[in-house]
Design a protein around this motif. Structure first.
Motif, mmCIF file in Angstrom:
data_model
loop_
_atom_site.group_PDB
_atom_site.id
_atom_site.type_symbol
_atom_site.label_atom_id
_atom_site.label_comp_id
_atom_site.label_asym_id
_atom_site.label_seq_id
_atom_site.Cartn_x
_atom_site.Cartn_y
_atom_site.Cartn_z
ATOM 1 N N ASP A 1 23.157 13.196 -5.594
ATOM 2 C CA ASP A 1 22.946 14.629 -5.315
ATOM 3 C C ASP A 1 21.826 14.911 -4.311
ATOM 4 O OD1 ASP A 1 25.042 15.386 -6.968
ATOM 5 O OD2 ASP A 1 23.738 15.629 -8.708
ATOM 6 N N GLU A 2 20.949 13.954 -4.086
ATOM 7 C CA GLU A 2 19.931 14.109 -3.049
ATOM 8 C C GLU A 2 19.571 12.734 -2.494
ATOM 9 O OE1 GLU A 2 16.634 16.146 -4.993
ATOM 10 O OE2 GLU A 2 15.628 14.240 -5.323
ATOM 11 N N VAL A 3 18.962 12.753 -1.297
ATOM 12 C CA VAL A 3 18.589 11.509 -0.641
ATOM 13 C C VAL A 3 17.211 11.697 -0.020
ATOM 14 C CG1 VAL A 3 19.715 12.113 1.551
ATOM 15 C CG2 VAL A 3 19.365 9.722 0.995
ATOM 16 N N GLU A 4 16.409 10.634 -0.023
ATOM 17 C CA GLU A 4 15.106 10.669 0.633
ATOM 18 C C GLU A 4 15.171 9.797 1.873
ATOM 19 O OE1 GLU A 4 10.482 9.364 -0.028
ATOM 20 O OE2 GLU A 4 11.653 9.938 -1.796
ATOM 21 N N LEU A 5 14.913 10.421 3.015
ATOM 22 C CA LEU A 5 14.884 9.714 4.295
ATOM 23 C C LEU A 5 13.423 9.461 4.638
ATOM 24 C CD1 LEU A 5 17.391 12.081 6.109
ATOM 25 C CD2 LEU A 5 17.913 9.818 5.206
ATOM 26 N N SER A 6 13.097 8.237 5.014
ATOM 27 C CA SER A 6 11.717 7.861 5.283
ATOM 28 C C SER A 6 11.656 7.069 6.584
ATOM 29 C CB SER A 6 11.199 7.016 4.122
ATOM 30 O OG SER A 6 9.917 6.531 4.394
ATOM 31 N N ALA A 7 10.587 7.266 7.357
ATOM 32 C CA ALA A 7 10.426 6.522 8.607
ATOM 33 C C ALA A 7 8.960 6.408 8.976
ATOM 34 C CB ALA A 7 11.186 7.213 9.741
ATOM 35 N N LEU A 8 8.661 5.362 9.742
ATOM 36 C CA LEU A 8 7.316 5.124 10.267
ATOM 37 C C LEU A 8 7.338 5.195 11.788
ATOM 38 C CD1 LEU A 8 6.212 1.944 8.250
ATOM 39 C CD2 LEU A 8 5.355 4.268 7.949
ATOM 40 N N GLY A 9 6.255 5.683 12.353
ATOM 41 C CA GLY A 9 6.044 5.629 13.806
ATOM 42 C C GLY A 9 7.161 6.209 14.642
ATOM 43 N N MET A 10 7.666 5.385 15.567
ATOM 44 C CA MET A 10 8.676 5.834 16.528
ATOM 45 C C MET A 10 10.016 6.188 15.875
ATOM 46 S SD MET A 10 6.995 5.830 19.311
ATOM 47 C CE MET A 10 8.178 5.908 20.635
ATOM 48 N N GLN B 1 0.822 -1.203 0.000
ATOM 49 C CA GLN B 1 0.000 0.000 0.000
ATOM 50 C C GLN B 1 0.866 1.267 0.000
ATOM 51 O OE1 GLN B 1 -2.385 0.454 3.522
ATOM 52 N NE2 GLN B 1 -4.102 1.233 2.331
ATOM 53 N N ILE B 2 1.968 1.247 0.726
ATOM 54 C CA ILE B 2 2.810 2.446 0.764
ATOM 55 C C ILE B 2 3.865 2.425 -0.330
ATOM 56 C CG2 ILE B 2 2.424 2.992 3.188
ATOM 57 C CD1 ILE B 2 5.088 1.696 3.848
ATOM 58 N N GLY B 3 3.876 1.406 -1.165
ATOM 59 C CA GLY B 3 4.708 1.394 -2.357
ATOM 60 C C GLY B 3 6.166 1.048 -2.135
ATOM 61 N N ILE B 4 6.475 0.277 -1.107
ATOM 62 C CA ILE B 4 7.868 -0.063 -0.834
ATOM 63 C C ILE B 4 8.283 -1.322 -1.586
ATOM 64 C CG2 ILE B 4 9.482 -0.801 0.969
ATOM 65 C CD1 ILE B 4 7.910 0.936 2.908
ATOM 66 N N GLU B 5 7.349 -2.209 -1.834
ATOM 67 C CA GLU B 5 7.686 -3.522 -2.376
ATOM 68 C C GLU B 5 8.557 -3.444 -3.628
ATOM 69 O OE1 GLU B 5 5.353 -7.575 -2.889
ATOM 70 O OE2 GLU B 5 4.712 -6.023 -4.277
ATOM 71 N N GLU C 1 11.310 1.979 -6.889
ATOM 72 C CA GLU C 1 12.244 2.314 -7.950
ATOM 73 C C GLU C 1 13.289 3.310 -7.477
ATOM 74 O OE1 GLU C 1 12.367 0.851 -10.985
ATOM 75 O OE2 GLU C 1 10.788 -0.446 -10.224
ATOM 76 N N LYS C 2 13.056 3.973 -6.373
ATOM 77 C CA LYS C 2 13.978 4.992 -5.886
ATOM 78 C C LYS C 2 15.245 4.342 -5.365
ATOM 79 C CE LYS C 2 10.343 8.142 -4.519
ATOM 80 N NZ LYS C 2 9.704 8.825 -3.413
ATOM 81 N N LYS C 3 16.353 4.732 -5.926
ATOM 82 C CA LYS C 3 17.637 4.186 -5.497
ATOM 83 C C LYS C 3 18.240 5.025 -4.376
ATOM 84 C CE LYS C 3 18.771 1.633 -9.581
ATOM 85 N NZ LYS C 3 17.647 0.789 -9.491
#
Length: 129
Positions: A46-55, A10-14, A17-19
Motif C-alpha cells: 500500500d505504500e513504498v519508501e524511495l531513498s537515494a544518496l547524492g546524485m 550509520q544510516i541503518g541499511i545493513e 527491516e523495511k520490506k
C-alpha cells in the motif's frame, strides 16, 4: 571499504527491516525500472519508501513525480538529511545528501493497474497475430 560499511551501518541499511524500501541508484537501473518496481511494492504494501544518496536524488524525485502525475501515488512524507560517509577507515567523513520519499496508493491505483494490465494483454495479443 570499511569506511563505507561503517557509513552504511550509520544510516541503518545493513539490517533494514523495511520490506517496502527501494534504494535508488542513478547508474544501475533505468528510471522506469524503479517506477514499475514502486508500483509492485504499492500493490503489496500500500505504500513504498524511495531513498537515494547524492546524485541519485534527482532520479528518486523523478520517479516520485511520474507516479504522482500518472495518478498512481501521493506523497505521504518527504525527508531530507545529510549523512557522513568516509571512503577509508579513519578517513575524514564526507557529507552526503540523502532523501527519503514515502508514497502511498491513490484511490484509483487499482483501477489504473488493471487498465495497464489489460492494455498489455491486448498489445501482446495483437503482436502474435
Amino acid at each position: 571499504m570499511e569506511g563505507i560499511i561503517e557509513g552504511v551501518k550509520q544510516i541503518g541499511i545493513e539490517n533494514q527491516e523495511k520490506k517496502n524500501l527501494i534504494q535508488v541508484s542513478n547508474t544501475k537501473k533505468s528510471l522506469f525500472f524503479y517506477v514499475n518496481l514502486a508500483k509492485r511494492y504499492m500493490q503489496q504494501y500500500d505504500e513504498v519508501e524511495l531513498s537515494a544518496l547524492g546524485m541519485a536524488i534527482a532520479t528518486v524525485v523523478t520517479v516520485a513525480e511520474i507516479l504522482k502525475n500518472n495518478g498512481f501515488a501521493v506523497e505521504k512524507k518527504i525527508k531530507t538529511l545529510t549523512i557522513d560517509m568516509s571512503n577509508e577507515r579513519g578517513g575524514r567523513p564526507i557529507p552526503k545528501a540523502k532523501i527519503e520519499i514515502v508514497m502511498g496508493k491513490t484511490e484509483k491505483f487499482d483501477d489504473l493497474m488493471a487498465a495497464e494490465a489489460e492494455q498489455r494483454e491486448h498489445g501482446e495479443g495483437e503482436e502474435q497475430k
